[in-house]
Design an enzyme around this catalytic site. Sequence first.
Site, PDB file in Angstrom:
ATOM      1  N   HIS A 200       0.837  -1.197   0.000  1.00  0.00           N
ATOM      2  CA  HIS A 200       0.000   0.000   0.000  1.00  0.00           C
ATOM      3  C   HIS A 200       0.874   1.249   0.000  1.00  0.00           C
ATOM      4  CE1 HIS A 200      -4.041   1.423   0.148  1.00  0.00           C
ATOM      5  NE2 HIS A 200      -3.867   2.132   1.237  1.00  0.00           N
ATOM      6  N   GLU A 438      -7.346 -11.743 -14.610  1.00  0.00           N
ATOM      7  CA  GLU A 438      -6.554 -11.724 -13.372  1.00  0.00           C
ATOM      8  C   GLU A 438      -6.485 -13.102 -12.713  1.00  0.00           C
ATOM      9  OE1 GLU A 438      -8.455  -8.950 -10.712  1.00  0.00           O
ATOM     10  OE2 GLU A 438     -10.450  -9.522 -11.433  1.00  0.00           O
ATOM     11  N   ASP A 462      -3.346  -9.414  -9.046  1.00  0.00           N
ATOM     12  CA  ASP A 462      -3.937 -10.702  -8.695  1.00  0.00           C
ATOM     13  C   ASP A 462      -3.399 -11.826  -9.577  1.00  0.00           C
ATOM     14  OD1 ASP A 462      -5.531 -10.451  -6.437  1.00  0.00           O
ATOM     15  OD2 ASP A 462      -7.195  -9.597  -7.562  1.00  0.00           O
ATOM     16  N   CYS A 509      -4.059  -2.845 -16.220  1.00  0.00           N
ATOM     17  CA  CYS A 509      -4.381  -1.887 -15.161  1.00  0.00           C
ATOM     18  C   CYS A 509      -3.718  -2.228 -13.835  1.00  0.00           C
ATOM     19  CB  CYS A 509      -5.891  -1.778 -14.983  1.00  0.00           C
ATOM     20  SG  CYS A 509      -6.697  -3.330 -14.528  1.00  0.00           S
TER      21      CYS A 509
END
Length: 547
Positions: A200, A438, A462, A509
Amino acid sequence: MSPISNKETVVLNGIGIAPGYRIGTALPLRSGADIWKDPARKIAKSDVAAETRRYRDAVQRLVSDIKDAAAAAKGPGKTEYRELLEGYVELVDDEDIATEINHRISANLECAETALFHVGNGYLDDIASLDDAYLRERVEDIKMLFCRQMEILAGDYHGFQAEVSGAGRILIARELTAGEVATLDDDIGIIVEAASKTSHLVIMARNQGVPVVGGLADVQAIPANTPMIIDGYSGAVYLHPDDTLIAAYRAKIAEEAQSLSERDMSPLTLENGERVHVYANIGSAKEAHNADEAGAEGIGLFRTEFIFMNRSDPPDEDSQFVIYKDVLEAFGERQVTIRTLDAGGDKALEYLNIPREDNPFLGLRSIRFCLKNPEFLLIQFRAILRASAYGNPAIMIPMIISVQEMEAARRLFQEAQAQLEREKVPFKADIPFGMMVETPAAAIQIADFLPVADFFSIGTNDLTQYVLAVDRCNEAVADLYDARHPAVLAMIRQVIETARKSQRKVSMCGEMAGDADSIPLLLEMGLRDFSVGTGLVRKVKHLIRTT
């Protein structure tokens, strides 16, 4: 580590995990372990009221400082950080925690620091044991807030932002929390021991344009105020750089700044004449306006799960419609790709009542939840269709593993269209309907999805964790998480080649789309559509132009 106290230039080779260059001086930061300690001090019974008041004053000061930091978090890429800080206010000003601490002060005659230490540790242990993966990831952020309170109580606090502010400083730390990164000045750099490219912290730093170098052990041995340069592209760190090196990096910084200074909407064209597009990933309507200012050619990923978070019940159709309409209007004819609800896994929503799962990343998440609870998807489809009259949307379904799932999702979409037609509500007739790639299942059988998907978007975060069986949120195996692992690259190449041969649009993305080392490889594979965090749009355009 090489000697670092002399005045000759020393080169440390780390891993570039957030792009950019910085010239500055070292600012080693204390770790939480240095602050989070129990003084084990008792107080007299007559001091209970004063000690309780001392704790209350510490909370109020921290709350005030965080509110100031949130108010200052403005501009492109700052929306998520501001919302994070606003959430911190509630965590700090928690009545249950205050009640427990006050009880320990009065019942055990503990000083405020000791009471805070014991109550805080219990709270952190409780969070670490939760099924909610998102909250488990925030343990370090919450511990940071407790540490700031401890500093206030100890008289060793310089403000929520002060320690990690100051243009031209290179922060050196074992770890930094997302909340600390949220308050950084733009003209700052970071060196951390960890090397995760999907944490993060790193995602936030990238969006904010802060360069980060990781993978260097014992970095806190670097003395304070050491002159240095960090290169977030290559991972190089230069201590005591000479004049020639400084001049070279000043030229690089100037070149980068010139490229990033304006809202660049000029076409990106390769030597063979092919166009390359750079879109933005967003999570809110506010962020959409920042993405437009940054020069995004459209929205490649609108994460709608953020609309569903921090609520006690799901948003209704009208409230969703207003948000989608706002984003679509901001981009006019430029396409806005809206991903349907991607809840579960690390984005648990309490009101969804998803049963406890031993491994939520492999459980009832995303499209699996929506197909078992179709009312969520039907309402979302209706809201998007209503908003489509104001712009150019595309719909993207996450976590697909079978053609049957896409067919079921499309049937719900067609049902939403039929309902609005009967109600005589206007909407755009021809909305592209695509899917995320993904999962290994989607990548391996990508050709089978050509009849049911109008476009594809590769979600490398993912996809990498599923292909490699590596939890991307687990720092213990961060060194195994590698989006450029041959197995992952083979799947990405297969998806790109299949889509291009069939004249299907394919974009990326995931975080890999904004990775400086990966962009040339992806261009070579044939990828022409990149979608990245708002703060990375200009940098990725610059990287593509100079590749």
